[in-house]
Every structure is written in structure tokens, then in C-alpha cells.
Design an enzyme around this catalytic site. Structure first.
Site, PDB file in Angstrom:
ATOM      1  N   CYS A  47      -0.478  -3.673  15.276  1.00 36.57           N
ATOM      2  CA  CYS A  47      -0.283  -3.308  13.876  1.00 36.57           C
ATOM      3  C   CYS A  47      -0.785  -4.391  12.916  1.00 36.57           C
ATOM      4  O   CYS A  47      -0.444  -5.562  13.059  1.00 36.57           O
ATOM      5  CB  CYS A  47       1.206  -3.051  13.642  1.00 36.57           C
ATOM      6  SG  CYS A  47       1.587  -2.570  11.955  1.00 36.57           S
ATOM      7  N   CYS A  72       5.629  -7.798   7.506  1.00 41.31           N
ATOM      8  CA  CYS A  72       6.627  -7.284   8.449  1.00 41.31           C
ATOM      9  C   CYS A  72       6.978  -8.358   9.466  1.00 41.31           C
ATOM     10  O   CYS A  72       6.143  -9.158   9.866  1.00 41.31           O
ATOM     11  CB  CYS A  72       6.058  -6.049   9.157  1.00 41.31           C
ATOM     12  SG  CYS A  72       7.239  -5.220  10.232  1.00 41.31           S
ATOM     13  N   GLY A 112       5.819  -2.623   6.731  1.00 40.71           N
ATOM     14  CA  GLY A 112       7.206  -3.084   6.805  1.00 40.71           C
ATOM     15  C   GLY A 112       8.087  -2.217   7.683  1.00 40.71           C
ATOM     16  O   GLY A 112       7.680  -1.158   8.154  1.00 40.71           O
ATOM     17  N   GLU A 113       9.298  -2.709   7.920  1.00 42.08           N
ATOM     18  CA  GLU A 113      10.271  -1.998   8.752  1.00 42.08           C
ATOM     19  C   GLU A 113      11.419  -1.559   7.821  1.00 42.08           C
ATOM     20  O   GLU A 113      12.218  -2.394   7.378  1.00 42.08           O
ATOM     21  CB  GLU A 113      10.757  -2.938   9.870  1.00 42.08           C
ATOM     22  CG  GLU A 113      11.995  -2.490  10.613  1.00 42.08           C
ATOM     23  CD  GLU A 113      11.939  -1.061  11.158  1.00 42.08           C
ATOM     24  OE1 GLU A 113      10.934  -0.687  11.799  1.00 42.08           O
ATOM     25  OE2 GLU A 113      12.890  -0.308  10.916  1.00 42.08           O
ATOM     26  N   GLU A 125       0.810  -1.219   0.000  1.00 47.42           N
ATOM     27  CA  GLU A 125       0.000   0.000   0.000  1.00 47.42           C
ATOM     28  C   GLU A 125       0.837   1.260   0.000  1.00 47.42           C
ATOM     29  O   GLU A 125       1.930   1.280   0.552  1.00 47.42           O
ATOM     30  CB  GLU A 125      -0.814   0.063   1.304  1.00 47.42           C
ATOM     31  CG  GLU A 125      -1.806  -1.030   1.461  1.00 47.42           C
ATOM     32  CD  GLU A 125      -2.363  -1.081   2.877  1.00 47.42           C
ATOM     33  OE1 GLU A 125      -2.519  -0.019   3.522  1.00 47.42           O
ATOM     34  OE2 GLU A 125      -2.647  -2.181   3.347  1.00 47.42           O
ATOM     35  N   CYS A 172       4.668  -6.092  16.128  1.00 42.98           N
ATOM     36  CA  CYS A 172       4.008  -5.156  17.050  1.00 42.98           C
ATOM     37  C   CYS A 172       2.535  -5.548  17.196  1.00 42.98           C
ATOM     38  O   CYS A 172       1.854  -5.826  16.218  1.00 42.98           O
ATOM     39  CB  CYS A 172       4.130  -3.719  16.551  1.00 42.98           C
ATOM     40  SG  CYS A 172       5.835  -3.157  16.436  1.00 42.98           S
ATOM     41  N   CYS A 212      -1.737   1.672   8.034  1.00 43.45           N
ATOM     42  CA  CYS A 212      -0.959   0.562   8.536  1.00 43.45           C
ATOM     43  C   CYS A 212      -1.414  -0.825   8.103  1.00 43.45           C
ATOM     44  O   CYS A 212      -1.780  -1.659   8.925  1.00 43.45           O
ATOM     45  CB  CYS A 212      -0.923   0.602  10.058  1.00 43.45           C
ATOM     46  SG  CYS A 212      -0.633   2.230  10.678  1.00 43.45           S
ATOM     47  N   ASN A 257      -5.439   3.307  15.752  1.00 45.78           N
ATOM     48  CA  ASN A 257      -6.472   2.897  14.808  1.00 45.78           C
ATOM     49  C   ASN A 257      -6.855   1.481  15.182  1.00 45.78           C
ATOM     50  O   ASN A 257      -6.001   0.594  15.170  1.00 45.78           O
ATOM     51  CB  ASN A 257      -5.877   2.856  13.390  1.00 45.78           C
ATOM     52  CG  ASN A 257      -6.067   4.162  12.688  1.00 45.78           C
ATOM     53  OD1 ASN A 257      -7.184   4.601  12.456  1.00 45.78           O
ATOM     54  ND2 ASN A 257      -4.957   4.791  12.360  1.00 45.78           N
ATOM     55  N   SER A 281      10.604   5.972   9.384  1.00 44.67           N
ATOM     56  CA  SER A 281      10.135   5.542  10.699  1.00 44.67           C
ATOM     57  C   SER A 281      10.609   4.121  11.014  1.00 44.67           C
ATOM     58  O   SER A 281      10.501   3.227  10.183  1.00 44.67           O
ATOM     59  CB  SER A 281       8.602   5.586  10.709  1.00 44.67           C
ATOM     60  OG  SER A 281       8.110   5.134  11.940  1.00 44.67           O
ATOM     61  N   SER A 314       9.411   4.762  16.585  1.00 41.09           N
ATOM     62  CA  SER A 314       8.159   4.331  17.203  1.00 41.09           C
ATOM     63  C   SER A 314       8.458   3.881  18.617  1.00 41.09           C
ATOM     64  O   SER A 314       8.949   2.770  18.837  1.00 41.09           O
ATOM     65  CB  SER A 314       7.561   3.167  16.403  1.00 41.09           C
ATOM     66  OG  SER A 314       7.267   3.602  15.104  1.00 41.09           O
ATOM     67  N   LEU A 315       8.187   4.753  19.572  1.00 39.98           N
ATOM     68  CA  LEU A 315       8.520   4.423  20.959  1.00 39.98           C
ATOM     69  C   LEU A 315       7.312   3.759  21.631  1.00 39.98           C
ATOM     70  O   LEU A 315       7.419   2.668  22.167  1.00 39.98           O
ATOM     71  CB  LEU A 315       8.958   5.689  21.696  1.00 39.98           C
ATOM     72  CG  LEU A 315       9.728   5.453  22.976  1.00 39.98           C
ATOM     73  CD1 LEU A 315      10.999   4.653  22.749  1.00 39.98           C
ATOM     74  CD2 LEU A 315      10.058   6.766  23.674  1.00 39.98           C
ATOM     75  N   HIS A 316       6.202   4.457  21.607  1.00 40.19           N
ATOM     76  CA  HIS A 316       4.908   3.918  22.059  1.00 40.19           C
ATOM     77  C   HIS A 316       4.810   3.620  23.549  1.00 40.19           C
ATOM     78  O   HIS A 316       3.725   3.300  24.045  1.00 40.19           O
ATOM     79  CB  HIS A 316       4.497   2.669  21.265  1.00 40.19           C
ATOM     80  CG  HIS A 316       4.401   2.884  19.786  1.00 40.19           C
ATOM     81  ND1 HIS A 316       3.968   4.053  19.225  1.00 40.19           N
ATOM     82  CD2 HIS A 316       4.706   2.081  18.733  1.00 40.19           C
ATOM     83  CE1 HIS A 316       3.994   3.959  17.905  1.00 40.19           C
ATOM     84  NE2 HIS A 316       4.452   2.775  17.585  1.00 40.19           N
ATOM     85  N   CYS A 336       3.010   8.229   1.647  1.00 40.02           N
ATOM     86  CA  CYS A 336       3.499   7.286   2.644  1.00 40.02           C
ATOM     87  C   CYS A 336       3.683   5.954   1.923  1.00 40.02           C
ATOM     88  O   CYS A 336       2.738   5.430   1.331  1.00 40.02           O
ATOM     89  CB  CYS A 336       2.449   7.161   3.751  1.00 40.02           C
ATOM     90  SG  CYS A 336       2.828   5.856   4.933  1.00 40.02           S
TER      91      CYS A 336
HETATM   92  N1  SAH Z   1       8.064  -0.275  10.975  1.00 39.27           N
HETATM   93  C1  SAH Z   1       8.105   1.146  11.091  1.00 39.27           C
HETATM   94  C2  SAH Z   1       7.161   1.890  10.174  1.00 39.27           C
HETATM   95  C3  SAH Z   1       5.781   1.364   9.972  1.00 39.27           C
HETATM   96  S1  SAH Z   1       4.368   1.861  10.837  1.00 39.27           S
HETATM   97  C4  SAH Z   1       7.872   1.557  12.516  1.00 39.27           C
HETATM   98  O1  SAH Z   1       7.575   0.712  13.336  1.00 39.27           O
HETATM   99  O2  SAH Z   1       8.034   2.725  12.829  1.00 39.27           O
HETATM  100  C5  SAH Z   1       4.233   3.569  11.006  1.00 39.27           C
HETATM  101  C6  SAH Z   1       3.699   3.940  12.378  1.00 39.27           C
HETATM  102  O3  SAH Z   1       2.340   3.528  12.592  1.00 39.27           O
HETATM  103  C7  SAH Z   1       4.506   3.303  13.488  1.00 39.27           C
HETATM  104  O4  SAH Z   1       4.753   4.238  14.494  1.00 39.27           O
HETATM  105  C8  SAH Z   1       3.563   2.221  13.970  1.00 39.27           C
HETATM  106  O5  SAH Z   1       3.888   1.806  15.255  1.00 39.27           O
HETATM  107  C9  SAH Z   1       2.234   2.903  13.860  1.00 39.27           C
HETATM  108  N2  SAH Z   1       1.084   2.008  13.875  1.00 39.27           N
HETATM  109  C10 SAH Z   1       1.006   0.723  13.496  1.00 39.27           C
HETATM  110  N3  SAH Z   1      -0.226   0.220  13.685  1.00 39.27           N
HETATM  111  C11 SAH Z   1      -0.968   1.214  14.189  1.00 39.27           C
HETATM  112  C12 SAH Z   1      -2.332   1.335  14.598  1.00 39.27           C
HETATM  113  N4  SAH Z   1      -3.158   0.308  14.521  1.00 39.27           N
HETATM  114  N5  SAH Z   1      -2.748   2.534  15.061  1.00 39.27           N
HETATM  115  C13 SAH Z   1      -1.903   3.580  15.126  1.00 39.27           C
HETATM  116  N6  SAH Z   1      -0.615   3.537  14.768  1.00 39.27           N
HETATM  117  C14 SAH Z   1      -0.145   2.368  14.307  1.00 39.27           C
END
Ligand code: SAH
Length: 352
Positions: free
Chosen positions: A118, A111, A158-159, A91, A115, A332, A289, A190, A213-215, A104
């Protein structure tokens, strides 16, 4: 198998053409055609027919097909599902902002990172994309949408740092003055925090924006949602980010998904502010999301506002990401996932 011509840099193409007994300027002509979206050598009308035939016998030109296209009625966001030459799909999303159009793009089919929130990782990694396939997403998004693309974010499926060499080559290609000529400062990458690759990237001293992506600011909850934290924990990721900032002079931005009961407590906001202090960091808060399969839910408006104000009270810039394209599954891996599920359902239906 024929060689993938669009993954080659201009210098490589010149060397390859010299080996074929062709002058340098021919390579540049071909490079320009490819980076304008030519799908076949026959379109390259300033080359002789014998040369076009020779190139066609040696090289492939990648060009994805539009498998699905969705347009948001709310904000004009366009989501593409591309079918690649081997049938796999990825996508891209085109977003229209005041400062320009941003695409994007995905870096891999699926991937490996796992996570928990995701959609992209639910089926694991299928394969990594080639440099040409990264470029094609930018190129054909621009051509199909008619919107000139000025910014790129590597935040799709993907990463990107798990596909390091291809991504670096893509950056060189898309940055080329004879190609799309998109400046590094208009590109964000990212990562979920592959510390070894962040260090390698820092050495390249590119002017792109690194987003991490710290989260979560604490290992206990980050371990629950991001398996990569068991390899490189919060402290190691942040140390690499500091090093990145020192070496490149570019501030790192942090993505922080707001997940109810997991990452959104006031204590976590305090801890995050403490851990990021002195880094000039920007925190990009993302309301989760909802992805059906994950069982995780987005934080309440109140929790998001409270979290943001705690960060700001400590002098940390924190913005809440505007949700674009929420009516078209524009986040995502959601579209690819749905498409595949329906495909499987279709296959099951026809088997009945
Ligand atoms: N692999 C990379 C880039 C891909 S995702 C990374 O991890 O950064 C881009 C961003 O969307 C990342 O910060 C990811 O953690 C976030 N993301 C993934 N799924 C999501 C969701 N369901 N809701 C909100 N953000 C999400």
C-alpha cells in the site's frame, strides 16, 4: 486556537449557542450553512453582522483547497488532492456508478499500519483527521464536481478504526437530517482488522457495511504483507467479524487483494472458502495496483478467474473489483505520494 465548529453536532452547537445567549434556532441555521459548504461566517446572511463577528472570533470553519484534480477520460472518475488548513494533503475519489455517485474518502494523513502493498503507509502516519475534515471531503467533492453524492466509502488513505472517535462523530454528522443526510446503509468502512475496535463498533449497532481487508486466509502469508496480523491474526479477525454479524445483523464483506505468488493460489482459495463458510460473506477481489516501491505484482487474469471460480463453487459470493480511474492513479495514496515526491524533488532542484 479557535474551536473547530464543523466538528460539533447540532446538539453541541445548540448548547454552545445557548451559553452565548443565542436562541436554539440560530445554531440550526449555522449548522445548515456549514453543511452546505459555507467557508466563512460572512456567507451566513441570515445572521446579524455582530453575531457573525462574534462567531468568527470564537470558531474556525475548516474548508480544504483543491491542490490537484484529475479527471479520468475513461470513466469520469474524479480524483481530488485536498490541501488541509495545516498544509497536509489527503485524497478523495468520486466514482460514478449506476446506483449513484460514491466518494471514497481518507481518514488519516498517512497510515501507521504498514501493509506492504500500500502506497498510503510508505511515509508512516502524519496525523489523524478531524471529523470536519472527513465531512469536508464529502461536502466539497459534491460541490466541486457538481455530482450529488449518495454513497461513501471510508477506503482512502489511513485506517478509519485507528481514528475511531473522529470517524464515529463524522458518521453522525454526515447522517444528520439537517446536514447531508446520507444513510448509514449507504456507507462502507474498511479496516485492516483492528479487532478491539471492530468489537466497539459492533456495540454501536450502526447499519453501515463493514469491510475487512483480509488479503490472505493463512497467517504465514498474511504476516508477510500485513504487520497488523502479528497483533490480531486471521482467526481472531474472523471471530470478530462473526460477532459483528451476530450483533448488528449486517454481513461483513472482505477485501482480498490478488498479489501474484503471495495470495492467489488455488489452495488459498480453498482455505478462504472454508474459513468464510456460514458467514454469508461477500469477497471483493481487488487486482493489485502496482506501487513502484513495493516489488509486488498483480495476479494474472487466469489466476484471478481460477480463484473466483473456486470461491463461487463453495457458494461464496466473489466479485472482482472493476478498476476505475486507472489512468489517474486513483488508488490508495498514489496521488499524494507522487505529489510529495515531486514536491521533494522540486525542493531538491531548487536547492541545487
Ligand atoms: N486501512 C483500511 C482502508 C484503506 S485501503 C484498510 O486496510 O482496509 C482500502 C483497500 O485498498 C484495502 O483493502 C487495502 O488493503 C487496499 N489496497 C491498498 N493498497 C492497494 C494496492 N496497491 N492495490 C490494491 N489494493 C490496495
Amino acid at each position: 486556537m479557535k474551536e473547530d465548529l464543523k466538528s460539533m453536532t447540532l446538539a453541541e452547537m445548540e448548547a454552545a449557542f445557548a451559553a452565548l445567549g443565542e436562541p436554539k434556532f440560530r445554531a440550526k441555521q449555522v449548522f445548515v450553512w456549514l453543511h452546505k459548504g459555507a467557508r466563512s461566517f460572512d456567507e451566513m446572511t441570515n445572521l446579524s453582522k455582530p453575531l457573525r463577528a462574534k462567531l468568527d472570533s470564537l470558531y474556525d470553519i475548516t474548508a480544504p483547497e483543491v491542490a490537484r484534480k484529475q479527471l479520468s477520460k475513461k470513466d469520469g472518475t474524479i480524483k481530488y488532492l485536498w490541501r488541509l488548513s495545516d498544509g497536509n494533503c489527503v485524497e478523495s475519489v468520486v466514482m460514478q456508478y449506476h446506483h449513484g455517485n460514491t466518494v471514497c474518502i481518507s481518514s488519516e494523513v498517512g497510515c501507521l499500519m504498514g501493509c506492504k502493498f500500500c502506497a498510503s503507509t510508505l511515509g508512516g502516519l502524519v496525523r489523524r483527521l478531524r471529523p470536519s475534515e472527513l465531512l469536508d471531503q464529502v461536502l466539497f467533492s459534491q460541490i466541486d464536481s457538481g455530482l450529488p453524492i449518495s454513497n461513501i466509502v471510508l477506503m482512502g488513505i489511513g485506517e478509519p478504526l485507528d481514528n475511531f472517535d473522529a470517524v464515529l462523530r463524522f458518521l453522525e454528522l454526515v447522517n444528520s437530517p439537517d446536514g447531508m443526510n446520507i444513510g448509514m446503509r449507504h456507507i462502507s468502512l474498511s479496516t485492516c482488522g483492528l479487532v478491539d475496535k471492530i468489537k466497539l463498533l459492533a456495540e454501536k449497532k450502526l447499519q453501515l457495511t463493514l469491510s475487512v481487508s483480509l488479503h490472505s486466509p493463512d497467517n504465514e502469508s498474511r504476516n508477510k504483507i500485513m504487520p497488523i496480523n502479528k497483533r490480531w491474526n486471521v482467526e481472531e479477525v474472523l471471530a470478530a467479524c462473526k460477532e459483528y454479524y451476530e450483533i448488528t445483523g449486517r454481513r461483513v464483506s472482505f477485501e482480498y487483494t490478488m498479489i501474484s505468488g503471495v495470495s492467489d493460489s488455488p489452495e488459498q482459495a480453498e482455505l478462504l472458502a472454508k474459513k468464510l463458510s456460514g458467514m454469508g460473506a461477500h469477497v471483493n477481489m481487488i487486482p493489485l495496483n502496482d506501487v513502484e516501491e513495493t516489488g509486488l505484482h498483480t495476479s494474472s487474469r487466469e489466476a484471478i478467474a481460477r480463484f473466483q471460480s473456486i470461491l463461487q463453487s463453495h457458494g461464496i459470493t466473489a466479485t472482482v473489483r472493476r478498476t476505475l480511474g486507472s489512468d489517474i492513479d486513483a488508488s490508495c495514496g498514489q496521488l499524494r505520494r507522487k505529489f510529495e515526491k515531486n514536491d521533494q524533488k522540486g525542493a531538491a532542484d531548487s536547492a541545487d
